[in-house]
Design a protein around this motif. Structure first.
Motif, PDB file in Angstrom:
ATOM      1  N   MET A 113       0.829  -1.212   0.000  1.00  0.00           N
ATOM      2  CA  MET A 113       0.000   0.000   0.000  1.00  0.00           C
ATOM      3  C   MET A 113       0.862   1.261   0.000  1.00  0.00           C
ATOM      4  O   MET A 113       0.560   2.230  -0.688  1.00  0.00           O
ATOM      5  CB  MET A 113      -0.935   0.011   1.212  1.00  0.00           C
ATOM      6  N   MET A 114       1.935   1.231   0.762  1.00  0.00           N
ATOM      7  CA  MET A 114       2.799   2.402   0.838  1.00  0.00           C
ATOM      8  C   MET A 114       3.548   2.616  -0.468  1.00  0.00           C
ATOM      9  O   MET A 114       3.806   3.754  -0.856  1.00  0.00           O
ATOM     10  CB  MET A 114       3.772   2.238   2.014  1.00  0.00           C
ATOM     11  N   LYS A 115       3.867   1.532  -1.171  1.00  0.00           N
ATOM     12  CA  LYS A 115       4.568   1.644  -2.453  1.00  0.00           C
ATOM     13  C   LYS A 115       3.740   2.464  -3.445  1.00  0.00           C
ATOM     14  O   LYS A 115       4.291   3.260  -4.215  1.00  0.00           O
ATOM     15  CB  LYS A 115       4.851   0.255  -3.009  1.00  0.00           C
ATOM     16  N   LYS A 116       2.421   2.298  -3.418  1.00  0.00           N
ATOM     17  CA  LYS A 116       1.546   3.079  -4.301  1.00  0.00           C
ATOM     18  C   LYS A 116       1.673   4.567  -3.998  1.00  0.00           C
ATOM     19  O   LYS A 116       1.712   5.400  -4.911  1.00  0.00           O
ATOM     20  CB  LYS A 116       0.092   2.634  -4.136  1.00  0.00           C
ATOM     21  N   ILE A 117       1.760   4.894  -2.717  1.00  0.00           N
ATOM     22  CA  ILE A 117       1.907   6.298  -2.317  1.00  0.00           C
ATOM     23  C   ILE A 117       3.294   6.808  -2.694  1.00  0.00           C
ATOM     24  O   ILE A 117       3.440   7.913  -3.225  1.00  0.00           O
ATOM     25  CB  ILE A 117       1.644   6.445  -0.804  1.00  0.00           C
ATOM     26  N   ILE A 118       4.334   5.985  -2.453  1.00  0.00           N
ATOM     27  CA  ILE A 118       5.711   6.387  -2.759  1.00  0.00           C
ATOM     28  C   ILE A 118       5.889   6.621  -4.255  1.00  0.00           C
ATOM     29  O   ILE A 118       6.633   7.517  -4.662  1.00  0.00           O
ATOM     30  CB  ILE A 118       6.712   5.324  -2.241  1.00  0.00           C
ATOM     31  N   ASN A 119       5.190   5.856  -5.088  1.00  0.00           N
ATOM     32  CA  ASN A 119       5.290   6.067  -6.537  1.00  0.00           C
ATOM     33  C   ASN A 119       4.805   7.445  -6.943  1.00  0.00           C
ATOM     34  O   ASN A 119       5.255   7.999  -7.945  1.00  0.00           O
ATOM     35  CB  ASN A 119       4.514   4.986  -7.290  1.00  0.00           C
ATOM     36  N   GLU A 120       3.907   8.023  -6.167  1.00  0.00           N
ATOM     37  CA  GLU A 120       3.401   9.362  -6.466  1.00  0.00           C
ATOM     38  C   GLU A 120       4.110  10.451  -5.674  1.00  0.00           C
ATOM     39  O   GLU A 120       4.208  11.588  -6.115  1.00  0.00           O
ATOM     40  CB  GLU A 120       1.900   9.421  -6.174  1.00  0.00           C
ATOM     41  N   ARG A 121       4.573  10.086  -4.491  1.00  0.00           N
ATOM     42  CA  ARG A 121       5.186  11.079  -3.600  1.00  0.00           C
ATOM     43  C   ARG A 121       6.187  10.385  -2.689  1.00  0.00           C
ATOM     44  O   ARG A 121       5.799   9.637  -1.800  1.00  0.00           O
ATOM     45  CB  ARG A 121       4.096  11.748  -2.760  1.00  0.00           C
ATOM     46  N   LYS A 122       7.466  10.654  -2.881  1.00  0.00           N
ATOM     47  CA  LYS A 122       8.520  10.039  -2.055  1.00  0.00           C
ATOM     48  C   LYS A 122       8.890  10.894  -0.856  1.00  0.00           C
ATOM     49  O   LYS A 122       9.331  10.387   0.158  1.00  0.00           O
ATOM     50  CB  LYS A 122       9.790   9.818  -2.884  1.00  0.00           C
ATOM     51  N   GLU A 123       8.734  12.210  -1.003  1.00  0.00           N
ATOM     52  CA  GLU A 123       9.193  13.142   0.027  1.00  0.00           C
ATOM     53  C   GLU A 123       8.020  13.656   0.853  1.00  0.00           C
ATOM     54  O   GLU A 123       6.999  14.076   0.311  1.00  0.00           O
ATOM     55  CB  GLU A 123       9.909  14.317  -0.622  1.00  0.00           C
ATOM     56  N   PHE A 124       8.211  13.618   2.175  1.00  0.00           N
ATOM     57  CA  PHE A 124       7.190  14.078   3.112  1.00  0.00           C
ATOM     58  C   PHE A 124       7.827  15.113   4.025  1.00  0.00           C
ATOM     59  O   PHE A 124       8.807  14.819   4.714  1.00  0.00           O
ATOM     60  CB  PHE A 124       6.647  12.899   3.930  1.00  0.00           C
TER      61      PHE A 124
END
Length: 156
Positions: A113-124
């Motif tokens: 699930m987090m990989k899907k988010i990381i593909n769109e946004r890596k930096e927080f």
């Protein structure tokens, strides 16, 4: 005359040693304060804040059984989350940087699930409120207004 010179020399030596000892105590205190204010360690999520007009408008605790832990080394961050009502796995790993009161985490990889988010946004990026044994990472909008925070306590 020799006796007076010896007394003056001894007095100067004592004063110099005392100043050096005080300097070492001050240096050790600064070092201890730096360690105490460090993000390095293991932290557990204890609650959340919602903000309106940059002021806390609501606070709430995680639901029963929910657990989120973050671990920081000098440069790396790893976190995991357990949500008993959800079979989805949640974790992430990457590096972080602190610049003033800004915490930036850049994730290299994570759970499915987090990989899907990381593909769109890596930096927080978060506003960081760091104390000796607590910290809050505060999400802000594009105008710098606080939205919500995750609040942690040090567990190691």
């Amino acid at each position: 005359m020799k006796h007076l010179a010896l007394i003056i020399f001894t007095a100067l030596l004592v004063i110099a040693c005392k100043n050096n000892a005080n300097q070492n105590v001050q240096d050790n205190t600064k070092t201890q304060d730096s360690i105490n204010a460090s993000l390095e360690g293991t932290w557990e999520l204890v609650g959340f804040y919602n903000y309106i007009n940059n002021k806390v408008s609501d606070s709430f605790n995680p639901s029963t059984g929910y657990r989120q832990v973050k671990m920081y080394t000098s440069t790396k961050v790893m976190w995991s989350k357990n949500v008993p009502t959800d079979s989805t796995e949640w974790f992430g790993y990457g590096y972080y940087n602190i610049n003033g009161d800004t915490l930036t985490e850049v994730l290299d990889y994570g759970s499915k699930m987090m990989k899907k988010i990381i593909n769109e946004r890596k930096e927080f990026k978060y506003e960081l409120d760091l104390k000796e044994n607590t910290f809050s990472q505060i999400e802000v909008d594009d105008e710098g207004n606080r939205i919500y925070s995750e609040n942690y306590k040090r567990i190691e």
